[in-house]
Design a protein around this motif. Structure first.
Motif, PDB file in Angstrom:
ATOM      1  N   GLY A 140       0.816  -1.219   0.000  1.00  0.00           N
ATOM      2  CA  GLY A 140       0.000   0.000   0.000  1.00  0.00           C
ATOM      3  C   GLY A 140       0.845   1.262   0.000  1.00  0.00           C
ATOM      4  O   GLY A 140       0.460   2.282  -0.574  1.00  0.00           O
ATOM      5  N   SER A 147      -1.441  -5.677  -4.289  1.00  0.00           N
ATOM      6  CA  SER A 147      -0.991  -4.863  -3.163  1.00  0.00           C
ATOM      7  C   SER A 147      -1.629  -5.353  -1.864  1.00  0.00           C
ATOM      8  O   SER A 147      -2.802  -5.076  -1.603  1.00  0.00           O
ATOM      9  N   ASP A 203      -6.642  -5.454   0.868  1.00  0.00           N
ATOM     10  CA  ASP A 203      -6.178  -4.834   2.119  1.00  0.00           C
ATOM     11  C   ASP A 203      -7.283  -4.578   3.144  1.00  0.00           C
ATOM     12  O   ASP A 203      -7.102  -3.740   4.037  1.00  0.00           O
ATOM     13  N   ASP A 222      -6.953   1.049   1.902  1.00  0.00           N
ATOM     14  CA  ASP A 222      -6.715   2.053   0.868  1.00  0.00           C
ATOM     15  C   ASP A 222      -7.968   2.906   0.638  1.00  0.00           C
ATOM     16  O   ASP A 222      -7.880   4.091   0.360  1.00  0.00           O
ATOM     17  N   TRP A 257       1.989   3.910  -2.941  1.00  0.00           N
ATOM     18  CA  TRP A 257       1.286   5.134  -3.356  1.00  0.00           C
ATOM     19  C   TRP A 257       1.478   6.276  -2.373  1.00  0.00           C
ATOM     20  O   TRP A 257       1.471   7.433  -2.729  1.00  0.00           O
ATOM     21  N   THR A 258       1.538   5.912  -1.098  1.00  0.00           N
ATOM     22  CA  THR A 258       1.623   6.948  -0.069  1.00  0.00           C
ATOM     23  C   THR A 258       3.089   7.194   0.250  1.00  0.00           C
ATOM     24  O   THR A 258       3.968   6.575  -0.355  1.00  0.00           O
ATOM     25  N   VAL A 286      -5.796  -4.335  -5.168  1.00  0.00           N
ATOM     26  CA  VAL A 286      -5.530  -4.032  -3.760  1.00  0.00           C
ATOM     27  C   VAL A 286      -6.312  -5.009  -2.890  1.00  0.00           C
ATOM     28  O   VAL A 286      -7.524  -5.143  -3.041  1.00  0.00           O
TER      29      VAL A 286
END
Ligand code: COA
Length: 260
Positions: free
Chosen positions: A144, A183, A244, A248, A147-148, A242
């Motif tokens: 994750g 992810s 998660d 997200d 992206w951050t 994703v």
């Protein structure tokens, strides 16, 4: 079109999983074996490879081929892939990480993680490329924080972001070979989660931060990989799935509004 995820789906298919001797990589190897693939695990440590082979045999899933290879060593990767031969699915799950603020990372520390995660993925893709069969696909396991920002793991975050970009570039350059990423959110039993949830006692805080209020199971990542590698995903490429528990999706104010 046939329904996907039927028994024997990957029978006769050759699946290479880097980092496949532990954690998420092992769960992925296990899942492809359940669907009868010929699985080849590339991993650095012979003792982890032996344990993984024993684990899979103990589950009644038969033999896997193991290769003790450091993905940073392009020549060793090339030799292993030559021995493996044709490949239908490549899963790049090998990773290396140690937490630390950017200020505490020497140039060599930074380079070590980037070398394993980003350059290692590129090395394996490059070596496997001539062996990819028609209909083949590649899956890259990211995170994750691709992206951050990634405080405490800036080296790994930068490398995973690079892998995400490589995923898209190769999906275009190598079409019709499909290239996708997966992810994972916080997953039970991984080294990172053992450190955070168990060693640092952050399990309750992590569970609270996930909209599904639990850590994920490694097999939940493997299930996503099975689908992405299956004919059911034949028009899916250059994207990232994703998995998660909603981390997200909750966005910057999610915790304020949901009590997470
Ligand atoms: N904080 C800061 N720097 C660190 C560090 C830490 N916790 N651990 C290693 N480094 C630095 C070393 O000091 C060295 O830099 P230097 O030469 O400037 O001193 C550099 O990183 C390379 O370290 P080294 O131990 O030689 O690397 P390696 O190639 O033997 O091992 C890893 C690298 C990532 C494989 C190893 O750290 C490891 O086993 N990590 C845990 C397992 C893992 O990563 N699992 C996957 C989780 S995603």
């Amino acid at each position: 079109m046939q329904d996907v995820l039927r028994p024997g789906l990957f029978a006769g298919k050759s699946v290479v999983v880097t980092g496949g001797s532990t954690g998420i990589g092992l769960a992925i190897a296990h899942a492809f074996k359940r669907f009868e693939a010929d699985v080849h695990i590339l991993s650095r440590k012979p003792e982890h490879l032996a344990a993984a082979a024993k684990h899979l045999a103990g589950a009644g899933l038969g033999r896997v081929t193991t290769h003790s290879v450091d993905v940073r060593q392009a020549d060793a990767v090339a030799a292993a892939t030559k021995a493996i031969g044709p490949v239908d699915v490549l899963v790049n799950a090998a990773a290396g990480n140690f937490p630390g603020p950017f200020d505490a990372l020497s140039a060599n520390a930074w380079g070590t993680v980037v070398d394993i995660v980003l350059n290692g993925t590129a090395n394996v893709c490059r070596a496997v490329r001539p062996n990819l069969r028609s209909g083949a696909s590649i899956l890259n396991i990211v995170a994750g924080y691709a992206w951050t920002g990634a405080p405490g793991v800036a080296h790994s975050g930068a490398a995973k972001a690079g892998v995400l970009n490589l995923t898209k570039s190769l999906a275009v350059e190598w079409a019709p070979i499909r290239v996708n990423a997966v992810s994972p959110g916080p997953i039970e039993g991984t080294e990172g989660m053992k450190r955070l949830a168990d060693d640092l006692g952050l399990r309750p805080a992590i569970e609270k931060a996930v909209p599904q209020r639990r850590l994920g199971d490694p097999d939940e990542i493997a299930q996503a990989c099975l689908w992405l590698a299956s004919p059911g995903a034949s028009y899916v490429t250059g994207t990232c799935l994703v998995v998660d528990g909603g981390m997200d999706a909750k966005g910057p104010f999610g915790d304020l509004l949901t009590g997470g």
